[in-house]
Design an enzyme around this catalytic site. Structure first.
Site, mmCIF file in Angstrom:
data_model
loop_
_atom_site.group_PDB
_atom_site.id
_atom_site.type_symbol
_atom_site.label_atom_id
_atom_site.label_comp_id
_atom_site.label_asym_id
_atom_site.label_seq_id
_atom_site.Cartn_x
_atom_site.Cartn_y
_atom_site.Cartn_z
ATOM 1 N N GLU A 272 -10.470 4.431 -1.839
ATOM 2 C CA GLU A 272 -10.817 3.637 -3.018
ATOM 3 C C GLU A 272 -10.746 2.153 -2.691
ATOM 4 O O GLU A 272 -9.976 1.738 -1.810
ATOM 5 C CB GLU A 272 -9.854 3.944 -4.169
ATOM 6 C CG GLU A 272 -8.420 3.554 -3.867
ATOM 7 C CD GLU A 272 -7.418 4.056 -4.898
ATOM 8 O OE1 GLU A 272 -6.469 3.312 -5.212
ATOM 9 O OE2 GLU A 272 -7.580 5.210 -5.372
ATOM 10 N N LYS B 49 -9.584 -1.633 -2.771
ATOM 11 C CA LYS B 49 -8.300 -2.285 -3.074
ATOM 12 C C LYS B 49 -8.576 -3.536 -3.912
ATOM 13 O O LYS B 49 -9.038 -4.548 -3.400
ATOM 14 C CB LYS B 49 -7.560 -2.651 -1.789
ATOM 15 C CG LYS B 49 -6.173 -3.229 -2.030
ATOM 16 C CD LYS B 49 -5.474 -3.518 -0.715
ATOM 17 C CE LYS B 49 -4.061 -4.017 -0.957
ATOM 18 N NZ LYS B 49 -4.034 -5.309 -1.670
ATOM 19 N N ASP C 110 -8.155 -6.910 -5.830
ATOM 20 C CA ASP C 110 -7.324 -8.098 -5.619
ATOM 21 C C ASP C 110 -6.957 -8.679 -6.976
ATOM 22 O O ASP C 110 -7.628 -9.556 -7.519
ATOM 23 C CB ASP C 110 -8.093 -9.128 -4.784
ATOM 24 C CG ASP C 110 -7.186 -10.242 -4.278
ATOM 25 O OD1 ASP C 110 -5.953 -10.109 -4.398
ATOM 26 O OD2 ASP C 110 -7.710 -11.239 -3.768
ATOM 27 N N TYR D 23 -5.040 3.605 -11.215
ATOM 28 C CA TYR D 23 -5.135 4.376 -9.972
ATOM 29 C C TYR D 23 -3.810 4.973 -9.519
ATOM 30 O O TYR D 23 -3.750 5.656 -8.496
ATOM 31 C CB TYR D 23 -5.693 3.509 -8.847
ATOM 32 C CG TYR D 23 -4.925 2.223 -8.581
ATOM 33 C CD1 TYR D 23 -3.707 2.242 -7.915
ATOM 34 C CD2 TYR D 23 -5.415 1.001 -9.014
ATOM 35 C CE1 TYR D 23 -3.004 1.082 -7.681
ATOM 36 C CE2 TYR D 23 -4.724 -0.171 -8.775
ATOM 37 C CZ TYR D 23 -3.525 -0.124 -8.109
ATOM 38 O OH TYR D 23 -2.819 -1.291 -7.885
ATOM 39 N N LYS E 177 -7.489 -3.573 5.435
ATOM 40 C CA LYS E 177 -7.872 -4.905 4.990
ATOM 41 C C LYS E 177 -9.180 -5.373 5.622
ATOM 42 O O LYS E 177 -9.518 -4.992 6.737
ATOM 43 C CB LYS E 177 -6.758 -5.910 5.316
ATOM 44 C CG LYS E 177 -5.469 -5.697 4.520
ATOM 45 C CD LYS E 177 -5.717 -5.863 3.037
ATOM 46 C CE LYS E 177 -4.425 -5.990 2.253
ATOM 47 N NZ LYS E 177 -3.731 -7.248 2.477
ATOM 48 N N CYS F 41 16.364 -32.780 19.486
ATOM 49 C CA CYS F 41 16.132 -32.503 18.075
ATOM 50 C C CYS F 41 15.648 -33.773 17.370
ATOM 51 O O CYS F 41 16.290 -34.825 17.483
ATOM 52 C CB CYS F 41 17.412 -32.003 17.418
ATOM 53 S SG CYS F 41 17.276 -31.774 15.630
ATOM 54 N N CYS G 107 18.774 -34.704 14.639
ATOM 55 C CA CYS G 107 20.112 -35.155 15.035
ATOM 56 C C CYS G 107 20.179 -35.644 16.483
ATOM 57 O O CYS G 107 21.233 -36.065 16.945
ATOM 58 C CB CYS G 107 21.130 -34.041 14.814
ATOM 59 S SG CYS G 107 20.942 -32.640 15.955
ATOM 60 N N CYS H 159 17.602 -26.508 18.507
ATOM 61 C CA CYS H 159 18.567 -27.608 18.504
ATOM 62 C C CYS H 159 19.961 -27.048 18.745
ATOM 63 O O CYS H 159 20.349 -26.031 18.166
ATOM 64 C CB CYS H 159 18.513 -28.332 17.161
ATOM 65 S SG CYS H 159 19.887 -29.462 16.877
ATOM 66 N N CYS I 241 23.868 -30.865 12.730
ATOM 67 C CA CYS I 241 22.446 -31.121 12.480
ATOM 68 C C CYS I 241 22.183 -30.950 10.996
ATOM 69 O O CYS I 241 22.286 -29.837 10.463
ATOM 70 C CB CYS I 241 21.575 -30.160 13.283
ATOM 71 S SG CYS I 241 19.813 -30.418 13.031
#
Length: 731
Positions: free
Chosen positions: A144, A146, A148, A256, A344, A449, A452, A473, A479
């Site tokens: 069936e 799908k 949306d 459904y 999909k 980083c 820091c 980091c 940090c």
């Protein structure tokens, strides 16, 4: 190959997180995913909240789906990652406070996803293996479109509509009964004479393309923001506080599925759909029966070809095993039924210029690169941020260390191909090399980083001997980026869920020095009362907002144990693992004591921890390490002075095995191992992989070996399959 991405928090988010997504992956995922798998749950939870509650998705369908698909592959192939990724079963989001709440008697789960024709073939083969069907044994599916739209559950009692609820967090939904009554496709009374006394019909609320265009014309004429797409418009229309607004929008509904039924009108999926039609519901006319993978794919491609002519949005095709008895045997795995699959449709692409690369630091210290794009429209949506996954991806190296994009790196100023499906941020897919500026230079990934200035390193994975794909980091608690993100996780939707204390407020209160750790949240009101500059006098606050915040904090001084555990942000501990721990140990004190005792890997405590179904050595070690840290212990002492974790109920309490720990061993003859586990868990039992003193029942088939010996040693109750079926009332 496995990749991750993060993008800059979007303006207005109450719960800001860096987002990550997996682009492509193959067999090498199994040896490279551990370093970033723990972030999957955070990403999916936030994506669910934005999609189901705010009707404003932040990940594309394909990005979201691939995350879940990757986790499924890992759960099947890596026992040490199963509990870490267990929380991918969650779907939906906590119901909004502006609506009443309705408990779903039967949870509203979602479906596993397929992306290729091969995935569909694998799906059918998995079902045959699970059921032990031979290739010649007939196996029929329904196929069936799908839709949306927005999932809705309608409850009828004696034929009369009594309630309507959204999916919510899959257990509790929003009460939208008054609004649902205005939808023309939803009957107020069911007309067939064979309607069950209790009849919960589920389906999708949606808008046609023509109606969507008309709504947006009215929005723009009134000077209001138009909706991004029909799905958002349908969801926003159904979730109005004023039913008159819902009534003014021509919502539609396809039935459904179902929830609670006092009697089943049919014994097959297609029979149920026929029954819904006889009750007065509209069902999708493109639903058909298919009896082979070839027929499934033919139906999929036929619908895909005619997709633009349907007049409403679909994003794939759903296959379901037709026989309801087989559906019951197949049961559920993770967040979805084994007997259904959503195939999909492909994503969309566009070309634009990468103007900059920014680095953001996540909760675990990960340095996450984000592409800043020249704005481009893809599928009707303007995007300006995209994933760059990690340092290696920028350099043109995949998760297996092999070249990707023919080894072409990504540079600032490049013209790039971006991939998008849905309504959200895309990913950088490729580089248009012949448009690269002559003066471009390779991007140099930072080794310090940006927050820091601590060293940022790539650790060597002891299991694979390879460098992790993520640079982190080393600053830890010093940090501020990590501290902020940990606090945001603590107050997030599936943790303490403190209304009014979103990401922006956490940033502000952290910068002011008012909240540095979780325990500080619960002393804020008292400190505010003693302070010289109160919150209510600060810009952007006010007495009402401060009062509401303190009330929300006060309401969380008692919290379910599983939420408390999840909120601590222990590595590898997602929602489902937190629930497993909460149910197994009962109290936080018991978990804490066990974790400390489990520091000795030869101890009974460590054996108990690793014997919990879904808890492997990696998770157990993470728990042990968390409780070994002195600063974590100090934080917990302070937090537990303010907060009381409350034990949670077992999944089921009305079966002979509810709350018991069961081990299956040997060759089971009347059911597969997966089927046995699924049955036990449905009945409220905990399924463990090894026998310990905590084991209650061992179900032993022929060939049972050391586990059976250990059961006798611990004087554990032993039974065969017949005994098991007799115990649970199935014979």
């Amino acid at each position: 190959m496995l990749f991750e991405f993060f993008h800059k928090p979007l303006e207005g988010l109450s719960y800001e997180k860096k987002k990550s997504v997996v682009q492509n992956f193959d067999r090498h995922i199994l040896s490279h995913f551990e370093g970033i798998a723990k972030r999957l749950i955070d990403v999916i939870n936030e994506a669910d909240r934005r999609y189901y509650i705010e009707d404003a998705p932040i990940l594309s369908d394909s990005e979201y789906d691939i995350l879940r698909r990757a986790a499924v592959i890992l759960r099947r192939n890596r026992s040490d990652l199963r509990s870490l990724l267990a929380d991918i079963k969650n779907v939906g989001a906590k119901p909004s406070e502006k609506f009443g709440k309705i408990l779903h008697r039967v949870p509203m789960l979602s479906l596993a996803n397929a992306f290729t024709d091969g995935d569909v073939k694998d799906f059918a083969e998995r079902i045959r293996r699970f059921l032990q069907f031979k290739s010649e044994t007939p196996l029929v599916f329904t196929s069936e479109p799908k839709i949306d739209g927005l999932s809705l559950s309608l409850r009828y009692e004696y034929g009369k509509l009594v309630s309507a609820a959204t999916r919510g967090d899959r257990y509790v939904g929003e009460d939208v009964t008054a609004n649902a009554r205005t939808v023309h496709d939803i009957p107020q009374h069911l007309k067939d004479g064979h309607v069950p006394d209790i009849c919960e019909v589920r389906g999708e609320v949606y808008l046609s393309h023509a109606d969507f265009a008309a709504i947006n014309e009215r929005q723009e004429a009134a000077g209001k923001q138009p909706f991004a797409n029909p799905r958002n418009a349908a969801a926003g229309s159904l979730r109005q506080l004023d039913p008159a607004i819902t009534a003014s929008r021509p919502l539609r509904f396809f039935a459904y599925a179902w929830g609670e039924m006092s009697a089943m009108p049919a014994s097959t999926q297609h029979g149920m759909i026929d029954a819904f039609r006889s009750f007065g519901f509209k069902t999708n006319p493109l639903t058909k029966l298919v009896s082979s993978v070839e027929e499934m794919l033919a139906h999929y491609h036929a619908i895909e070809t005619d997709r633009a002519n349907l007049g409403y949005d679909i994003d794939g095709v759903v296959y379901k095993v037709d026989d309801l008895l087989l559906q019951e045997r197949l049961g559920f795995v993770s967040r979805s039924p084994r007997w259904a699959l959503a195939h999909k449709f492909p994503a969309q692409q566009a070309v634009t210029v990468l103007e900059d690369i920014e680095i953001f630091v996540g909760r675990t210290g990960s340095l996450n690169p984000v592409a800043k794009l020249k704005p481009v429209t893809v599928g009707g949506v303007v995007v300006s941020n995209a994933t760059l996954h990690n340092e290696d991806y920028i350099r043109g190296i995949g998760g297996d260390g092999q070249p990707i994009r023919n080894g072409v790196d990504i540079r600032i100023g490049d013209t790039v191909v971006v991939l998008r499906a849905g309504d959200v941020i895309p990913k950088v897919l490729d580089v248009v090399l012949d448009k690269r500026p002559a003066d471009s230079k390779p991007y140099v990934f930072p080794t310090r980083c940006p927050v820091c200035d601590s060293h940022a390193v790539r650790e060597v994975n002891p299991r694979t001997g390879r460098e992790d794909s993520v640079r982190r980091c080393t600053g830890g608690l010093i940090c501020s980026a990590q501290a902020r993100e940990r606090l945001k996780h603590f107050v997030s939707r599936n943790a303490f869920d403190i209304e009014g204390l979103g990401g922006q407020r956490i940033e502000e209160l952290y910068d002011e020095g008012l909240i540095k750790g979780p325990q500080d949240i619960f002393t804020l009101e008292a400190r505010n009362a003693r302070g010289l500059q109160r919150l209510e006098n600060r810009e952007g606050w006010g007495s009402t907002s401060v009062k509401n915040l303190f009330s929300a904090i006060e309401a969380r001084r008692s919290i379910d144990l599983n939420r408390f555990i999840f909120a601590l942000g222990m590595p590898h501990i997602g929602e489902t693992t937190a629930r497993l721990l909460a149910r197994h140990f009962g109290t936080f004190e018991a978990l804490r004591e066990a974790a400390k005792a489990a520091a000795d890997h030869d101890s009974e405590a460590y054996a108990e921890l690793t014997s919990i179904g879904g808890i492997g050595e990696v998770v157990a070690d993470a728990i042990v390490e968390f409780f070994k840290e002195g600063h974590n212990e100090d934080m917990l002492d302070g937090l537990l002075r303010e907060v009381k974790p409350v034990p949670i109920e077992a999944a089921q309490t009305d079966t002979p095995v509810a709350g018991k720990t069961v081990v299956f061993t040997g060759s089971l003859e009347q059911m597969t191992r997966e089927e046995a586990k699924a049955m036990a868990e449905r009945l409220g039992a905990k399924v463990a992989g090894s026998v310990s003193k905590k084991t209650d029942i061992v179900v032993a088939g022929p060939g049972a070996g050391s586990k059976l010996d250990k059961a006798r040693e611990f004087d554990v109750q032993i039974m065969d399959e017949d005994g098991w079926f007799e115990l649970v009332g199935r014979k």
